[in-house]
Design an enzyme around this catalytic site. Structure first.
Site, mmCIF file in Angstrom:
data_model
loop_
_atom_site.group_PDB
_atom_site.id
_atom_site.type_symbol
_atom_site.label_atom_id
_atom_site.label_comp_id
_atom_site.label_asym_id
_atom_site.label_seq_id
_atom_site.Cartn_x
_atom_site.Cartn_y
_atom_site.Cartn_z
ATOM 1 N N ASP A 204 0.914 -1.306 -0.029
ATOM 2 C CA ASP A 204 -0.090 0.023 0.010
ATOM 3 C C ASP A 204 1.239 1.404 0.093
ATOM 4 O O ASP A 204 1.953 1.139 0.786
ATOM 5 C CB ASP A 204 -0.621 -0.027 1.149
ATOM 6 N N GLU A 230 1.535 -0.489 -4.979
ATOM 7 C CA GLU A 230 0.757 0.647 -5.679
ATOM 8 C C GLU A 230 1.311 1.851 -5.559
ATOM 9 O O GLU A 230 1.577 2.559 -5.016
ATOM 10 C CB GLU A 230 -0.282 0.854 -4.397
HETATM 11 C C1 ARE Z 1 -9.084 8.827 5.755
HETATM 12 C C2 ARE Z 1 -10.035 10.219 5.433
HETATM 13 C C3 ARE Z 1 -9.090 11.457 5.256
HETATM 14 C C4 ARE Z 1 -8.205 11.845 6.362
HETATM 15 C C5 ARE Z 1 -7.455 10.543 6.906
HETATM 16 C C6 ARE Z 1 -6.663 10.677 8.223
HETATM 17 O O1 ARE Z 1 -10.567 9.843 4.266
HETATM 18 O O2 ARE Z 1 -9.759 12.596 5.040
HETATM 19 O O3 ARE Z 1 -7.512 12.714 6.280
HETATM 20 O O4 ARE Z 1 -8.402 9.328 6.856
HETATM 21 O O5 ARE Z 1 -7.539 10.773 9.216
HETATM 22 C C7 ARE Z 1 -7.389 5.035 2.504
HETATM 23 C C8 ARE Z 1 -8.573 6.001 2.312
HETATM 24 C C9 ARE Z 1 -8.567 7.378 2.638
HETATM 25 C C10 ARE Z 1 -8.417 7.329 4.406
HETATM 26 C C11 ARE Z 1 -7.151 6.639 4.538
HETATM 27 C C12 ARE Z 1 -6.696 6.490 5.974
HETATM 28 O O6 ARE Z 1 -8.644 6.007 0.952
HETATM 29 O O7 ARE Z 1 -9.634 8.256 2.469
HETATM 30 O O8 ARE Z 1 -8.061 8.829 4.840
HETATM 31 O O9 ARE Z 1 -7.232 5.305 4.156
HETATM 32 O O10 ARE Z 1 -7.718 5.740 6.713
HETATM 33 C C13 ARE Z 1 -2.803 8.802 -3.033
HETATM 34 C C14 ARE Z 1 -1.547 7.803 -2.689
HETATM 35 C C15 ARE Z 1 -2.152 6.301 -2.612
HETATM 36 C C16 ARE Z 1 -3.279 6.237 -1.725
HETATM 37 C C17 ARE Z 1 -4.478 7.167 -2.386
HETATM 38 C C18 ARE Z 1 -5.685 7.276 -1.688
HETATM 39 O O11 ARE Z 1 -0.464 8.116 -3.558
HETATM 40 O O12 ARE Z 1 -1.112 5.382 -2.182
HETATM 41 O O13 ARE Z 1 -3.831 8.667 -2.190
HETATM 42 N N1 ARE Z 1 -3.882 4.860 -1.949
HETATM 43 C C19 ARE Z 1 -3.626 3.806 -0.861
HETATM 44 C C20 ARE Z 1 -4.899 2.933 -0.434
HETATM 45 C C21 ARE Z 1 -5.944 3.995 0.111
HETATM 46 C C22 ARE Z 1 -5.499 4.143 1.425
HETATM 47 C C23 ARE Z 1 -4.102 4.548 1.576
HETATM 48 C C24 ARE Z 1 -3.135 4.290 0.389
HETATM 49 C C25 ARE Z 1 -3.516 4.862 2.818
HETATM 50 O O14 ARE Z 1 -5.442 2.304 -1.947
HETATM 51 O O15 ARE Z 1 -7.333 3.083 0.165
HETATM 52 O O16 ARE Z 1 -6.330 5.400 1.972
HETATM 53 O O17 ARE Z 1 -3.206 3.881 3.508
HETATM 54 C C26 ARE Z 1 -2.965 11.675 -7.437
HETATM 55 C C27 ARE Z 1 -1.496 11.106 -7.159
HETATM 56 C C28 ARE Z 1 -2.013 9.776 -6.305
HETATM 57 C C29 ARE Z 1 -2.810 9.981 -4.998
HETATM 58 C C30 ARE Z 1 -4.138 10.583 -5.710
HETATM 59 C C31 ARE Z 1 -5.001 10.806 -4.529
HETATM 60 O O18 ARE Z 1 -3.567 10.790 -8.432
HETATM 61 O O19 ARE Z 1 -0.737 10.417 -8.328
HETATM 62 O O20 ARE Z 1 -0.638 9.328 -5.803
HETATM 63 O O21 ARE Z 1 -3.070 8.851 -4.356
HETATM 64 O O22 ARE Z 1 -3.742 11.749 -6.374
HETATM 65 O O23 ARE Z 1 -4.494 12.084 -3.739
#
Ligand code: ARE
Ligand code: CA
Length: 466
Positions: A204, A230
């Site tokens: 992740d 990812e």
């Molecule tokens: C939640 C709340 C937030 C709050 C946070 C902390 O929604 O508002 O700030 O908690 O309190 C998952 C959820 C999030 C959640 C998080 C923690 O999706 O909503 O936040 O868990 O509980 C980037 C990263 C990529 C990431 C995406 C979401 O690069 O790695 O953001 N994806 C993975 C998972 C997610 C997960 C996390 C990582 C965290 O698949 O499900 O979050 O562990 C451009 C960039 C991308 C970027 C994208 C979005 O496209 O190129 O790199 O992705 O913008 O910002």
């Protein structure tokens, strides 16, 4: 009767695949399935069906102890490395892995190793009391980055590599993954999951960990461990998936966007094969997919509410020869945060046994069971049978896209919502009558050509008889 024979055929096909060792059967010829938020007991119950359908591996949601709360994403805020979550405990995890192994299905587990919680303090679902930056028995303040590059230490700009890799993603306490002591603890978690039988990992937020930090961790894993990263491709960003390819395979997020552009927005230009794949990660290192749990919520992908398009796009993905396809199986939601139904902090059991086709409407929290759709099962069989045959005779016009898998099969789809399309296309198939895998209707191939009218939002898929 027909369907019984069909399933028997599938079972034979998948047994043949199970018989192959990892060396004989490269990862790129396999089919995966993301079971988003599926509890371990339900995965175990579903694995017999999954194995018989020809799926080789499942990706399950994070297993680490996490913060409490109603949103699905609490699973992405670990507070300890105990295997104890709303999806089940350690014993249930182990039972899932061994049950799936019996049916030839490997388990890949999503691991959250870039960060711990954003939540400031509380008690985790396994009983661990924590504070942000203080996780008893595991990490303490000095194990975390203090990037000091932004006003709140959170990532503000994806154009700045140092921010992306050392500041906090969404305020999540960011591990200093360059420290050998931190790497050792992460390795401890990974080895623990392997000892329970997991085959490999989805890393992740891999984009947020420097490849230099990941390298010693991956190098210390036993030979044959599957590593999937990812690293979301973002236009113009300094960190790109290509920087991670020596560590493992990557999900190709542009594939997802193209699928949506094609089916939902009907921008046919994008699918033109070569132009499309040139900018993608190399096929043998790429996971192709129609959606995952993030893209179905952020508007970048076809989602469960567009179930017919989801079905057609999944079919096209399985017919193409790009990447390792990963299917997706999930639940309906109204709000971004919406989690599946739970009782006492544990996700309720899932029963997909009555599902065989997409529906137009789903109730909130209803399990969609996309992997049970009959057309998807037939397309897995299609993929296995055309394996090795090159894509040929690409056809494209207005809302239609079609191609052959040389001498073995033919796929053509019309994405128009309301207009049928007449085609007269070269298929590379020998003359005769073929049954369309999608509609069950008979189609004639004459002089190697298919002359037909394709209904709106539908596909014709033909498979050579031998
Ligand atoms: C939640 C709340 C937030 C709050 C946070 C902390 O929604 O508002 O700030 O908690 O309190 C998952 C959820 C999030 C959640 C998080 C923690 O999706 O909503 O936040 O868990 O509980 C980037 C990263 C990529 C990431 C995406 C979401 O690069 O790695 O953001 N994806 C993975 C998972 C997610 C997960 C996390 C990582 C965290 O698949 O499900 O979050 O562990 C451009 C960039 C991308 C970027 C994208 C979005 O496209 O190129 O790199 O992705 O913008 O910002
Ligand atoms: Ca980081």
């Amino acid at each position: 009767m027909r369907s019984v024979r069909f399933l028997a055929g599938l079972i034979i096909t998948s047994l043949a695949l199970v018989g192959c060792t990892a060396e004989e059967e490269p990862f790129d010829s396999e089919v995966g399935l993301q079971l988003f938020m599926w509890p371990w007991d339900s995965v175990a119950n579903e694995c017999e069906f999954i194995g018989s359908s020809g799926v080789d591996w499942v990706l399950v949601s994070p297993a680490q102890e996490h913060i409490e709360g109603g949103a699905w994403w609490t699973n992405y805020q670990p507070v300890s490395y105990q295997i104890q979550s709303r999806l089940g405990n350690r014993e249930q995890f182990q039972n899932m892995v061994s049950t799936c192994a019996e049916f030839g299905v490997d388990v890949i587990v999503d691991v959250v190793i870039n960060h711990m919680s954003a939540s400031y303090s509380g008690v985790g679902v396994g009983g661990t009391s924590y504070n942000k930056y203080e996780y008893p028995g595991l990490y303490t303040q000095e194990d975390f980055h203090d990037c000091q590059l932004t006003f709140d230490n959170s990532i503000q700009s994806y154009a700045d590599q140092a921010q992306v890799q050392t500041c906090e993603l969404l305020g999540l306490s960011d591990l200093n993954t360059s420290l050998p002591s931190v790497q050792e603890k992460i390795l401890g978690l990974l080895n623990d999951l392997l000892s329970l039988g997991a085959k490999g990992f989805r890393i992740d937020a891999a984009k947020h960990i420097s490849p230099d930090d990941l390298k010693p961790i991956v190098a210390a894993l036993p030979e044959g461990t599957v590593v999937l990263l990812e690293v979301i491709r973002g236009p113009g960003e300094p960190i790109q998936p290509e920087q991670y390819l020596e560590l493992g395979s990557v999900w190709e997020f542009d594939y997802v966007k193209n699928m949506k552009a094609f089916f939902v927005d009907q921008v046919i230009g994008y699918v033109d094969s070569e132009a499309r794949f040139i900018s993608h990660a190399p096929s043998e290192k790429a996971i192709s997919f129609v959606s995952n749990h993030d893209t179905e919520r952020n508007g970048q992908a076809i989602n469960f509410g567009q179930s017919r398009y989801f079905e057609l796009a999944t079919a096209m993905m399985l017919a193409e020869d790009y990447g390792t396809p990963m299917l997706y199986s999930s639940y309906a939601f109204v709000d971004y945060d919406g989690a599946p139904r739970e009782t006492d902090g544990l996700v309720d059991a899932i029963d997909c046994s009555s599902v065989s086709a997409p529906k137009e409407f789903y109730e909130e929290r209803e399990w969609i069971c996309q992997h049970r759709w009959a057309t998807t099962l037939k397309m897995i069989d299609f993929r296995n049978r055309v394996h090795g045959a090159p894509v040929a005779e690409i056809y494209q016009s207005e809302t239609v896209y079609g191609f052959a898998r040389e001498g073995k099969g033919y796929f053509i789809t019309n994405v128009s919502l309301d207009a049928a399309a007449d085609v007269d296309v070269v298929t590379t198939l020998s003359d005769g009558t073929y049954e369309d895998l999608f509609s069950g209707e008979a189609f004639e191939i004459k002089d190697g050509k298919l002359t037909a009218s394709i209904d709106p939002s539908s596909a014709i898929v033909l498979l050579a008889k031998n």
